[in-house]
Design a protein around this motif. Sequence first.
Motif, short mmCIF file in Angstrom:
data_model
loop_
_atom_site.label_atom_id
_atom_site.label_comp_id
_atom_site.label_asym_id
_atom_site.label_seq_id
_atom_site.Cartn_x
_atom_site.Cartn_y
_atom_site.Cartn_z
N PHE A 199 -13.45 -11.42 8.67
CA PHE A 199 -12.50 -10.71 9.87
C PHE A 199 -12.57 -9.63 10.25
O PHE A 199 -12.13 -9.06 11.34
CB PHE A 199 -10.98 -11.26 9.49
N PHE B 131 -16.67 12.80 5.08
CA PHE B 131 -16.22 12.63 3.75
C PHE B 131 -17.27 11.98 2.84
O PHE B 131 -17.53 12.24 1.69
CB PHE B 131 -15.08 11.68 3.71
N ASP C 40 -5.94 4.04 0.59
CA ASP C 40 -7.36 4.33 0.34
C ASP C 40 -7.65 5.59 1.03
O ASP C 40 -9.09 5.77 1.11
CB ASP C 40 -8.06 2.96 0.78
N ARG C 41 -6.85 6.30 1.65
CA ARG C 41 -7.21 7.61 2.01
C ARG C 41 -6.44 9.00 1.29
O ARG C 41 -6.69 10.04 1.20
CB ARG C 41 -6.61 8.02 3.55
N LEU D 233 -1.54 3.67 19.37
CA LEU D 233 -1.34 4.65 18.22
C LEU D 233 -2.56 4.46 17.19
O LEU D 233 -3.24 5.41 16.93
CB LEU D 233 -0.25 4.25 17.37
N PHE E 4 -7.20 -1.33 -9.66
CA PHE E 4 -8.14 -0.33 -9.56
C PHE E 4 -7.38 0.97 -9.34
O PHE E 4 -8.22 1.98 -10.04
CB PHE E 4 -8.86 -0.34 -7.87
N TRP F 118 -11.88 -7.21 -12.65
CA TRP F 118 -10.64 -6.57 -13.60
C TRP F 118 -9.61 -7.49 -13.45
O TRP F 118 -9.42 -8.28 -12.41
CB TRP F 118 -10.73 -4.96 -13.15
N TYR G 212 0.83 -1.25 0.06
CA TYR G 212 0.10 -0.01 0.15
C TYR G 212 0.89 1.26 -0.01
O TYR G 212 0.66 2.36 -0.51
CB TYR G 212 -0.97 -0.07 1.05
N ASP H 106 -8.01 9.94 -1.45
CA ASP H 106 -9.11 10.53 -1.92
C ASP H 106 -9.54 11.79 -0.87
O ASP H 106 -9.75 12.59 -1.04
CB ASP H 106 -10.40 9.64 -2.29
N TYR I 217 -6.70 -12.63 2.59
CA TYR I 217 -7.37 -11.51 1.89
C TYR I 217 -6.50 -10.45 1.44
O TYR I 217 -6.68 -9.81 0.43
CB TYR I 217 -8.58 -10.93 3.01
N GLN J 113 -14.49 0.14 -5.20
CA GLN J 113 -14.18 -0.93 -5.77
C GLN J 113 -15.22 -1.75 -6.05
O GLN J 113 -15.45 -2.41 -6.90
CB GLN J 113 -13.08 -1.68 -4.88
N ARG K 20 -4.83 -10.68 -1.90
CA ARG K 20 -5.75 -10.50 -3.03
C ARG K 20 -6.22 -9.09 -3.12
O ARG K 20 -6.39 -8.57 -4.25
CB ARG K 20 -7.11 -11.26 -2.48
N ASP K 21 -6.14 -8.39 -1.88
CA ASP K 21 -6.42 -6.71 -1.74
C ASP K 21 -5.21 -6.18 -2.52
O ASP K 21 -5.74 -5.04 -3.14
CB ASP K 21 -6.97 -6.45 -0.78
N ARG L 28 -17.14 -0.46 -8.92
CA ARG L 28 -16.58 -0.89 -10.22
C ARG L 28 -16.83 -2.17 -10.61
O ARG L 28 -17.01 -2.53 -11.63
CB ARG L 28 -15.22 -0.13 -10.47
N PHE M 87 1.70 4.17 12.78
CA PHE M 87 1.69 2.89 13.08
C PHE M 87 1.52 2.07 11.82
O PHE M 87 1.55 0.80 12.14
CB PHE M 87 0.49 2.84 13.96
N ARG N 255 -5.72 -6.39 -6.41
CA ARG N 255 -6.94 -5.77 -6.84
C ARG N 255 -6.95 -4.27 -6.73
O ARG N 255 -7.25 -3.35 -7.67
CB ARG N 255 -8.08 -6.26 -6.17
N THR N 256 -6.33 -3.74 -5.43
CA THR N 256 -6.34 -2.37 -5.28
C THR N 256 -5.44 -1.50 -6.23
O THR N 256 -5.54 -0.31 -7.06
CB THR N 256 -5.87 -2.10 -3.78
N ARG O 294 -13.87 0.17 0.45
CA ARG O 294 -13.75 -0.56 -0.46
C ARG O 294 -15.16 -0.52 -1.34
O ARG O 294 -15.19 -1.16 -2.60
CB ARG O 294 -13.47 -1.89 -0.24
N TRP P 26 -4.14 7.40 7.13
CA TRP P 26 -3.45 6.12 7.05
C TRP P 26 -4.18 5.30 5.73
O TRP P 26 -5.19 5.02 5.73
CB TRP P 26 -3.69 5.41 8.32
N TYR Q 206 -5.98 7.33 16.35
CA TYR Q 206 -6.10 7.72 14.91
C TYR Q 206 -7.46 7.28 14.54
O TYR Q 206 -8.17 7.99 13.82
CB TYR Q 206 -5.18 7.06 14.10
N PRO R 282 -4.30 -14.36 10.74
CA PRO R 282 -5.39 -15.22 10.24
C PRO R 282 -6.58 -14.67 9.57
O PRO R 282 -6.90 -13.52 9.82
CB PRO R 282 -5.79 -15.79 11.54
N LEU R 283 -7.08 -15.16 8.45
CA LEU R 283 -8.03 -14.66 7.42
C LEU R 283 -7.76 -13.43 7.06
O LEU R 283 -7.73 -13.17 5.71
CB LEU R 283 -9.44 -14.61 8.44
N LYS R 284 -7.13 -12.38 7.68
CA LYS R 284 -6.83 -11.10 7.08
C LYS R 284 -5.44 -11.30 6.06
O LYS R 284 -5.48 -10.67 5.05
CB LYS R 284 -6.60 -10.21 8.16
N GLY S 6 -14.33 -16.60 5.89
CA GLY S 6 -13.12 -15.63 5.95
C GLY S 6 -13.52 -14.36 6.83
O GLY S 6 -12.50 -13.23 6.53
#
Lengths: 200, 200
Positions: free
Chosen positions: B170, B73, A186-187, B58, A73, B200, A15, A189, A62, B190, A65-66, B193, A170, A69-70, B187, A183, B62, A57-59, B168
């Motif tokens: 989380f 926003f 995706d911030r 931290l 995008f 995509w 990211y 925008d 994901y 995303q 994949r993100d 889209r 962080f 994809r991101t 997201r 952070w 935030y 775990p799990l995250k 999955g």
Amino acid sequence: MPEPIDFYFDFSSPYGYIASCKIDGLAAKHGRKVNWRPVLLGVVFKTTGSAPLPTLPLKGPYSVRDFVRTAKFMGVEFRQPPVFPVSSVAAARAFYWLEEREEARAKELARELYRAYFVQNIDISGVDEVVNVAGRLGVSAEELRAALNDPAVKARTRAEVDGALARGVFGSPYMVVDGEPFWGCDRLDQVDRWLATGGW
Amino acid sequence: MPEPIDFYFDFSSPYGYIASCKIDGLAAKHGRKVNWRPVLLGVVFKTTGSAPLPTLPLKGPYSVRDFVRTAKFMGVEFRQPPVFPVSSVAAARAFYWLEEREEARAKELARELYRAYFVQNIDISGVDEVVNVAGRLGVSAEELRAALNDPAVKARTRAEVDGALARGVFGSPYMVVDGEPFWGCDRLDQVDRWLATGGW
């Protein structure tokens, strides 16, 4: 003259890489400069009790994949590195050493290192690889090798990471705009609108 | 007929609340329905080893700032609850009980519960508060009180959370569109889209 945007990132952060492809253009649109600040998430996570995304775990599944994809995008070229994450200490030290001499070239080096890792999938944790990548910009291999072992360069890098932590950083990317922290890629925008409107 | 979007959320999640204000409109734009699925992040975090955002070093301070900023926003009315997070077990049970009888009204109840917590700052962890909020929709207080103690309703809720974990899930919100998972109200762009282009 408006304040520059502080842009904190780790060279092993997808990211962070995605944001690095956008942040200067975004800032320029609003007449701002960007202050690039590599950090070491390994050190940061010791303070926050967090861990690299793929280990969660799990995250973890994901996230990979993100990343892909991101990046698509946001129109950023990206290939998930087979070795991930990696230590970014050598890369960060090279950056801070070069920055003291030539700020603009340090930013070029950062882009080149990110591209090496996230497009060419070169493992940039090794000194040899960092030296090779820096060589593309004409940086002397001998001087850089010496710098990476220089206690002053190590101390400078550590001080930058400690300073980021003291400021609340962080994760990666972490951007500060006129005191307001953002952070995540995706911030961007929200950063864009914050710069346009001065907050809301 | 295209598949509905599965929308997993926790009644105590600010980002889940923000997404809940947008998801049905977004889906309708693409001719989709939305399947609302409350989960219990307290149970999920036991599996993932995570913890509520405000407790994290931290990231905690935030996050509260980011909740408020992101709601503005995205044009969503939001007031940070003074007691946060809270247990969402009673809210989730009320939802699943009502859904078995009247699916549309269960979704109305979910919106009303979210609004109670994140706009009116009513602590919805208590049975009395959930019963009061449901009363606004004409749900019988007596029947709902009985349902919240019904072992079958408890088991149903637990099975839904276990099913989400097995899939999955989380965090909150977590959306699944034609098998593709998306985590976070950031997201939704995303998802939009993805629905328009089929990936995509």
